[in-house]
Design a protein around this motif. Sequence first.
Motif, PDB file in Angstrom:
ATOM      1  N   TYR A   6       1.035  -1.120   0.447  1.00  0.00           N
ATOM      2  CA  TYR A   6      -0.295  -0.035   0.074  1.00  0.00           C
ATOM      3  C   TYR A   6       1.125   1.416  -0.004  1.00  0.00           C
ATOM      4  O   TYR A   6       1.994   1.431  -0.145  1.00  0.00           O
ATOM      5  CB  TYR A   6      -0.575   0.203   1.039  1.00  0.00           C
ATOM      6  N   ARG A   7       0.653   2.260  -0.890  1.00  0.00           N
ATOM      7  CA  ARG A   7       1.163   3.831  -0.545  1.00  0.00           C
ATOM      8  C   ARG A   7       0.232   4.716   0.022  1.00  0.00           C
ATOM      9  O   ARG A   7      -1.464   4.057  -0.915  1.00  0.00           O
ATOM     10  CB  ARG A   7       1.365   3.876  -1.566  1.00  0.00           C
ATOM     11  N   VAL A   8       0.296   5.584   0.853  1.00  0.00           N
ATOM     12  CA  VAL A   8      -0.559   6.619   1.254  1.00  0.00           C
ATOM     13  C   VAL A   8       0.195   8.244   0.442  1.00  0.00           C
ATOM     14  O   VAL A   8       1.580   8.287   0.824  1.00  0.00           O
ATOM     15  CB  VAL A   8      -1.137   6.714   2.890  1.00  0.00           C
ATOM     16  N   GLY A   9      -0.806   8.487  -0.158  1.00  0.00           N
ATOM     17  CA  GLY A   9      -0.106   9.899  -0.385  1.00  0.00           C
ATOM     18  C   GLY A   9       0.759  10.046  -1.567  1.00  0.00           C
ATOM     19  O   GLY A   9       1.354   9.114  -1.831  1.00  0.00           O
ATOM     20  N   GLY A  10       1.012  10.857  -2.366  1.00  0.00           N
ATOM     21  CA  GLY A  10       2.038  11.174  -3.510  1.00  0.00           C
ATOM     22  C   GLY A  10       1.709  10.803  -4.400  1.00  0.00           C
ATOM     23  O   GLY A  10       0.915   9.871  -4.697  1.00  0.00           O
ATOM     24  N   PRO A  11       2.140  10.731  -5.551  1.00  0.00           N
ATOM     25  CA  PRO A  11       2.199   9.833  -7.258  1.00  0.00           C
ATOM     26  C   PRO A  11       2.187   8.632  -6.775  1.00  0.00           C
ATOM     27  O   PRO A  11       3.324   7.831  -5.979  1.00  0.00           O
ATOM     28  CB  PRO A  11       3.078  11.162  -7.679  1.00  0.00           C
ATOM     29  N   LEU A  12       1.140   7.277  -7.915  1.00  0.00           N
ATOM     30  CA  LEU A  12       1.962   6.129  -7.297  1.00  0.00           C
ATOM     31  C   LEU A  12       2.624   5.866  -8.380  1.00  0.00           C
ATOM     32  O   LEU A  12       2.109   4.659  -9.035  1.00  0.00           O
ATOM     33  CB  LEU A  12       0.361   5.774  -7.303  1.00  0.00           C
ATOM     34  N   SER A  13       2.986   6.440  -9.932  1.00  0.00           N
ATOM     35  CA  SER A  13       3.201   6.071 -10.943  1.00  0.00           C
ATOM     36  C   SER A  13       4.144   5.062 -11.037  1.00  0.00           C
ATOM     37  O   SER A  13       4.354   4.675 -11.654  1.00  0.00           O
ATOM     38  CB  SER A  13       3.791   7.168 -11.447  1.00  0.00           C
ATOM     39  N   ASP A  14       5.191   5.234 -10.344  1.00  0.00           N
ATOM     40  CA  ASP A  14       6.289   3.481 -10.219  1.00  0.00           C
ATOM     41  C   ASP A  14       5.981   3.199  -9.168  1.00  0.00           C
ATOM     42  O   ASP A  14       6.695   2.547  -8.941  1.00  0.00           O
ATOM     43  CB  ASP A  14       7.304   4.127  -9.822  1.00  0.00           C
ATOM     44  N   SER A  15       4.654   2.890  -8.389  1.00  0.00           N
ATOM     45  CA  SER A  15       4.256   1.469  -7.500  1.00  0.00           C
ATOM     46  C   SER A  15       3.743   1.110  -8.258  1.00  0.00           C
ATOM     47  O   SER A  15       3.637   0.489  -9.178  1.00  0.00           O
ATOM     48  CB  SER A  15       3.401   2.402  -6.216  1.00  0.00           C
ATOM     49  N   ASP A  16       3.990  -0.836  -7.384  1.00  0.00           N
ATOM     50  CA  ASP A  16       2.881  -1.930  -8.041  1.00  0.00           C
ATOM     51  C   ASP A  16       2.115  -1.774  -7.311  1.00  0.00           C
ATOM     52  O   ASP A  16       0.649  -2.524  -7.727  1.00  0.00           O
ATOM     53  CB  ASP A  16       3.706  -2.777  -7.443  1.00  0.00           C
ATOM     54  N   VAL A  17       1.156  -0.412  -6.959  1.00  0.00           N
ATOM     55  CA  VAL A  17       0.198  -0.614  -6.712  1.00  0.00           C
ATOM     56  C   VAL A  17      -0.974   0.294  -7.438  1.00  0.00           C
ATOM     57  O   VAL A  17      -2.180   0.461  -7.574  1.00  0.00           O
ATOM     58  CB  VAL A  17      -0.807  -0.007  -5.446  1.00  0.00           C
ATOM     59  N   TYR A  18      -0.299   0.969  -8.179  1.00  0.00           N
ATOM     60  CA  TYR A  18      -1.064   1.688  -9.142  1.00  0.00           C
ATOM     61  C   TYR A  18      -1.455   1.121  -9.993  1.00  0.00           C
ATOM     62  O   TYR A  18      -1.050  -0.483 -10.531  1.00  0.00           O
ATOM     63  CB  TYR A  18       0.099   2.336 -10.851  1.00  0.00           C
ATOM     64  N   SER A  49       0.115  10.700 -10.993  1.00  0.00           N
ATOM     65  CA  SER A  49       0.202   9.945 -11.510  1.00  0.00           C
ATOM     66  C   SER A  49       0.255   9.792 -12.342  1.00  0.00           C
ATOM     67  O   SER A  49       1.617   9.525 -13.403  1.00  0.00           O
ATOM     68  CB  SER A  49      -0.866   8.746 -10.281  1.00  0.00           C
ATOM     69  N   LEU A  50      -0.595   9.445 -13.181  1.00  0.00           N
ATOM     70  CA  LEU A  50      -0.352   9.375 -14.647  1.00  0.00           C
ATOM     71  C   LEU A  50      -0.036  10.181 -15.996  1.00  0.00           C
ATOM     72  O   LEU A  50       0.931  10.156 -16.248  1.00  0.00           O
ATOM     73  CB  LEU A  50      -1.955  10.358 -15.130  1.00  0.00           C
ATOM     74  N   ILE A  51       0.360  11.467 -15.052  1.00  0.00           N
ATOM     75  CA  ILE A  51       1.473  12.767 -15.918  1.00  0.00           C
ATOM     76  C   ILE A  51       3.166  11.417 -15.517  1.00  0.00           C
ATOM     77  O   ILE A  51       3.466  11.821 -16.415  1.00  0.00           O
ATOM     78  CB  ILE A  51       1.621  13.775 -15.758  1.00  0.00           C
ATOM     79  N   PHE A  52       3.474  11.837 -14.773  1.00  0.00           N
ATOM     80  CA  PHE A  52       4.268  10.984 -14.070  1.00  0.00           C
ATOM     81  C   PHE A  52       4.575   9.389 -14.909  1.00  0.00           C
ATOM     82  O   PHE A  52       5.869   9.238 -15.307  1.00  0.00           O
ATOM     83  CB  PHE A  52       4.882  10.878 -12.405  1.00  0.00           C
ATOM     84  N   ARG A  53       3.369   8.848 -14.693  1.00  0.00           N
ATOM     85  CA  ARG A  53       4.331   7.638 -15.386  1.00  0.00           C
ATOM     86  C   ARG A  53       4.212   7.678 -17.282  1.00  0.00           C
ATOM     87  O   ARG A  53       4.755   7.109 -17.935  1.00  0.00           O
ATOM     88  CB  ARG A  53       2.077   6.669 -15.469  1.00  0.00           C
ATOM     89  N   LEU A  54       3.399   9.041 -18.032  1.00  0.00           N
ATOM     90  CA  LEU A  54       3.568   8.968 -19.217  1.00  0.00           C
ATOM     91  C   LEU A  54       4.186   9.702 -19.452  1.00  0.00           C
ATOM     92  O   LEU A  54       5.228   9.199 -19.764  1.00  0.00           O
ATOM     93  CB  LEU A  54       2.299   9.659 -19.278  1.00  0.00           C
ATOM     94  N   GLU A  55       5.306  10.057 -18.617  1.00  0.00           N
ATOM     95  CA  GLU A  55       6.252  10.997 -18.291  1.00  0.00           C
ATOM     96  C   GLU A  55       7.679  10.273 -18.886  1.00  0.00           C
ATOM     97  O   GLU A  55       8.303   9.523 -19.659  1.00  0.00           O
ATOM     98  CB  GLU A  55       7.337  11.422 -17.266  1.00  0.00           C
ATOM     99  N   ARG A  56       6.935   8.792 -17.731  1.00  0.00           N
ATOM    100  CA  ARG A  56       7.986   7.905 -17.373  1.00  0.00           C
ATOM    101  C   ARG A  56       8.008   6.840 -18.603  1.00  0.00           C
ATOM    102  O   ARG A  56       9.381   6.461 -19.064  1.00  0.00           O
ATOM    103  CB  ARG A  56       7.639   6.601 -16.469  1.00  0.00           C
ATOM    104  N   ASP A  57       7.275   6.577 -18.974  1.00  0.00           N
ATOM    105  CA  ASP A  57       7.334   5.324 -20.844  1.00  0.00           C
ATOM    106  C   ASP A  57       7.387   6.299 -21.802  1.00  0.00           C
ATOM    107  O   ASP A  57       8.266   5.298 -22.721  1.00  0.00           O
ATOM    108  CB  ASP A  57       6.131   4.824 -20.971  1.00  0.00           C
ATOM    109  N   PHE A  58       7.185   7.684 -22.077  1.00  0.00           N
ATOM    110  CA  PHE A  58       7.451   8.375 -22.611  1.00  0.00           C
ATOM    111  C   PHE A  58       8.901   8.411 -22.327  1.00  0.00           C
ATOM    112  O   PHE A  58      10.182   8.393 -23.894  1.00  0.00           O
ATOM    113  CB  PHE A  58       7.121   9.620 -23.154  1.00  0.00           C
ATOM    114  N   LYS A  59       9.949   8.929 -21.650  1.00  0.00           N
ATOM    115  CA  LYS A  59      10.902   8.893 -22.093  1.00  0.00           C
ATOM    116  C   LYS A  59      11.885   7.196 -22.743  1.00  0.00           C
ATOM    117  O   LYS A  59      13.236   7.254 -22.943  1.00  0.00           O
ATOM    118  CB  LYS A  59      12.028   9.492 -21.117  1.00  0.00           C
ATOM    119  N   LEU A  60      11.565   6.396 -22.067  1.00  0.00           N
ATOM    120  CA  LEU A  60      11.698   5.100 -21.941  1.00  0.00           C
ATOM    121  C   LEU A  60      11.507   4.606 -23.405  1.00  0.00           C
ATOM    122  O   LEU A  60      12.704   4.386 -23.819  1.00  0.00           O
ATOM    123  CB  LEU A  60      11.198   3.669 -21.385  1.00  0.00           C
TER     124      LEU A  60
END
Length: 129
Positions: A6-18, A49-60
């Motif tokens: 579980y994770r409380v607060g903040g972006p979840l883009s790199d979390s296994d619970v996303y 979380s969505l923005i950070f995940r998109l950023e990570r995916d597109f940078k990859l």
Amino acid sequence: MNPLSYRVGGPLSDSDVYIEREADIDARKHLQHLEYIAFTEPHAQGKTSLIFRLERDFKLQGYVFTYIDLTEVTGSDEFSWYESFCSRLLRHTSAIASSNSLSLPTNRSNWVDFLIDLAKFAEDAHVRL
């Protein structure tokens, strides 16, 4: 996913619970078609979380990815709004072009010219933007 994770607060883009949602797929599709997107959603609904995940995916995938929080863009008139917005955009894309090499748009009519010039700089730098 570990059911005890579980994770409380903040972006979840790199979390296994996303949990990927339809918005993730739609946003990725629009960006791949070079369409700009804007997120409007109440507080704590997953925008960051969505923005950070998109950023990570597109940078990859080798893209220079940038996002701008429109609540931070200032300007009492059209000229100062574009100046504020484009200055932020250039800070995020400084590896491609600087404010010295591009003319900042002063209104919506030269906004397209600014984007075309930025795209040309990216192409010359062999960068995907």
